[in-house]
Enzyme design. Sequence first.
Site, short mmCIF file in Angstrom:
data_model
loop_
_atom_site.label_atom_id
_atom_site.label_comp_id
_atom_site.label_asym_id
_atom_site.label_seq_id
_atom_site.Cartn_x
_atom_site.Cartn_y
_atom_site.Cartn_z
N ASN A 117 0.83 -1.21 0.00
CA ASN A 117 0.00 0.00 0.00
C ASN A 117 0.85 1.25 0.00
O ASN A 117 1.95 1.29 0.55
CB ASN A 117 -0.98 0.00 1.19
CG ASN A 117 -0.43 0.73 2.40
OD1 ASN A 117 -0.55 1.95 2.51
ND2 ASN A 117 0.21 -0.02 3.30
N PHE A 121 -1.72 8.19 4.30
CA PHE A 121 -2.54 8.80 5.38
C PHE A 121 -3.79 9.49 4.83
O PHE A 121 -4.10 10.63 5.19
CB PHE A 121 -1.75 9.81 6.21
CG PHE A 121 -0.63 9.24 7.04
CD1 PHE A 121 -0.48 7.87 7.22
CD2 PHE A 121 0.29 10.08 7.67
CE1 PHE A 121 0.55 7.35 8.00
CE2 PHE A 121 1.33 9.58 8.45
CZ PHE A 121 1.46 8.21 8.60
N SER A 182 5.59 5.31 8.54
CA SER A 182 4.96 5.00 7.26
C SER A 182 5.91 5.37 6.13
O SER A 182 6.53 6.44 6.16
CB SER A 182 3.65 5.78 7.10
OG SER A 182 3.26 5.75 5.74
N ASN A 184 4.95 6.12 3.24
CA ASN A 184 4.15 6.78 2.20
C ASN A 184 3.95 8.28 2.36
O ASN A 184 3.23 8.90 1.59
CB ASN A 184 2.80 6.08 2.09
CG ASN A 184 2.97 4.61 1.74
OD1 ASN A 184 3.77 4.29 0.87
ND2 ASN A 184 2.27 3.74 2.45
N THR A 185 4.54 8.86 3.41
CA THR A 185 4.55 10.31 3.55
C THR A 185 6.00 10.73 3.38
O THR A 185 6.86 10.28 4.15
CB THR A 185 4.00 10.74 4.94
OG1 THR A 185 2.64 10.34 5.02
CG2 THR A 185 4.12 12.23 5.16
N LYS A 215 5.56 3.65 17.04
CA LYS A 215 5.51 2.57 16.04
C LYS A 215 6.68 2.73 15.08
O LYS A 215 6.87 3.80 14.50
CB LYS A 215 4.18 2.62 15.28
CG LYS A 215 4.03 1.49 14.28
CD LYS A 215 2.61 1.34 13.80
CE LYS A 215 2.48 0.25 12.77
NZ LYS A 215 1.10 0.08 12.31
N ASN A 244 5.84 -1.48 11.23
CA ASN A 244 5.03 -1.00 10.11
C ASN A 244 5.38 -1.83 8.86
O ASN A 244 6.06 -2.85 8.96
CB ASN A 244 5.34 0.49 9.89
CG ASN A 244 4.12 1.25 9.39
OD1 ASN A 244 3.44 0.79 8.47
ND2 ASN A 244 3.82 2.39 9.99
C1 LIG Z 1 -3.70 -0.76 3.43
C2 LIG Z 1 -2.86 -0.52 4.66
C3 LIG Z 1 -2.88 0.72 5.27
C4 LIG Z 1 -2.12 0.96 6.40
N1 LIG Z 1 -2.18 2.18 7.01
C5 LIG Z 1 -1.50 2.38 8.16
C6 LIG Z 1 -1.64 3.60 8.86
O1 LIG Z 1 -2.38 4.51 8.47
N2 LIG Z 1 -0.91 3.75 10.01
C7 LIG Z 1 -0.08 2.78 10.49
O2 LIG Z 1 0.54 2.97 11.55
N3 LIG Z 1 0.04 1.60 9.86
C8 LIG Z 1 -0.65 1.38 8.71
N4 LIG Z 1 -0.54 0.18 8.08
C9 LIG Z 1 0.42 -0.82 8.60
C10 LIG Z 1 -0.25 -1.83 9.52
O3 LIG Z 1 -0.78 -1.23 10.67
C11 LIG Z 1 0.77 -2.91 9.95
O4 LIG Z 1 1.77 -2.31 10.73
C12 LIG Z 1 1.42 -3.61 8.77
O5 LIG Z 1 0.50 -3.79 7.72
C13 LIG Z 1 1.97 -4.98 9.16
O6 LIG Z 1 0.94 -5.81 9.66
P1 LIG Z 1 0.17 -6.90 8.75
O7 LIG Z 1 1.22 -7.71 8.06
O8 LIG Z 1 -0.66 -7.69 9.73
O9 LIG Z 1 -0.67 -6.13 7.81
C14 LIG Z 1 -1.30 -0.08 6.94
C15 LIG Z 1 -1.29 -1.33 6.32
C16 LIG Z 1 -2.05 -1.57 5.20
C17 LIG Z 1 -2.03 -2.94 4.56
#
Ligand SMILES: Cc1cc2nc3c(=O)[nH]c(=O)nc-3n(C[C@H](O)[C@H](O)[C@H](O)COP(=O)(O)O)c2cc1C
Length: 352
Positions: A117, A121, A182, A184-185, A215, A244
């Site tokens: 992704n 934000f 993140s 992405n910013t 985090k 993350n």
């Molecule tokens: C589509 C998507 C959007 C995410 N947006 C955020 C976010 O806004 N803030 C954040 O701290 N982590 C965000 N994450 C990261 C997740 O919270 C997590 O740390 C990461 O995906 C690893 O866990 P997972 O393998 O169970 O998905 C996002 C993950 C995905 C897949």
Amino acid sequence: MLSYNFIKKILFLFQPETAHNIAELGLRVLPNCRLLNNYMVNKNFVMNSKLSQEILGINFINPVGLAAGFDKNATMVKAMPALGFGFTEIGTMTPKAQEGNPKPRMFRYPEKKSVQNAMGFNNEGSTKVLENIKKVYPFTIPIGANIGKNKTTPEEYALNDYKTLIRKFEDTSDYLVINISSPNTPNLRDLQNEKFITELFTMAKELTSKPIFLKIAPDMEVDVAINLCKTAVDAGAAGIIATNTTIDYSLVENCQDFGGLSGACLAEKSYNLFKEIAKELYGKTILISVGGIADANEAYRRFKAGASLVQAYSGMIFEGPSMVRKINEGILELMKNDGFDNISQVIGSDLK
Ligand SMILES: Cc1cc2nc3c(=O)[nH]c(=O)nc-3n(C[C@H](O)[C@H](O)[C@H](O)COP(=O)(O)O)c2cc1C
């Protein structure tokens, strides 16, 4: 009941972000359908005193939470017990609303049970999210508020964004999470430096008595990550959430060259960094592990490595609404085999 395999076939016909929006619609409506909601809570929400813990004065009925990013605007909190989650994390929200990056910005790799992704934000902004969360807080499960700076806020004013957000959400969340990890910013991860983290947590501690977590990203060298986590804890962080998404694009063949990867491809990387951090910080702070957790064995090894709680997001896309129940039931089974009476005995057992 429709099987998730069938629902998944339909959802996967859509672009991942569209599928997410469809799921969101369903989960917003679900709590109003009393019978179905109650049926799902009874089926999926595992209540067993062996899984419950009080951490930082917060009561966690079970230790598996929803990771940030799924419920960015706090519109689905009420549906989380129906999916079995013991706690939920809303956000990341920013002070002002922002649209995020251009679409498409979410990609699935079903054969790898992974997701990529580059959302950036996207959220309705702190005022609207606060309105939403006020309608449900306090809730039956703990709620974390994950906060981040606006894309347009220059680095030198980043502290101000976090200040605004802590003030705004401290009364309507059980814990807060500072997100500077993140990918992405633009330049956000640059804030993962000792000077900024010290200033941030020193300021945060003066503002609120609510627990605040940091985090972190999985892409730092181990010693850099450990030093950052130690700095955060010394400056007043209540704990660390690791990790993350990753920008290691070698983990999925032919993936995009932007955004962050999550799901199964991240599990090993996330576990390895978590384990090293836990060796240094277990017992000194609260550790939450996230990244590629989709079954009981993976969750269990995070607890044994020192996690007090775990979180998941991507796994749910592939495993569906029974995933968290299966994780919790599986943990109970593994505890039984190992002779543990309470989850607290599992936590950090590899380190003892
Ligand atoms: C589509 C998507 C959007 C995410 N947006 C955020 C976010 O806004 N803030 C954040 O701290 N982590 C965000 N994450 C990261 C997740 O919270 C997590 O740390 C990461 O995906 C690893 O866990 P997972 O393998 O169970 O998905 C996002 C993950 C995905 C897949």
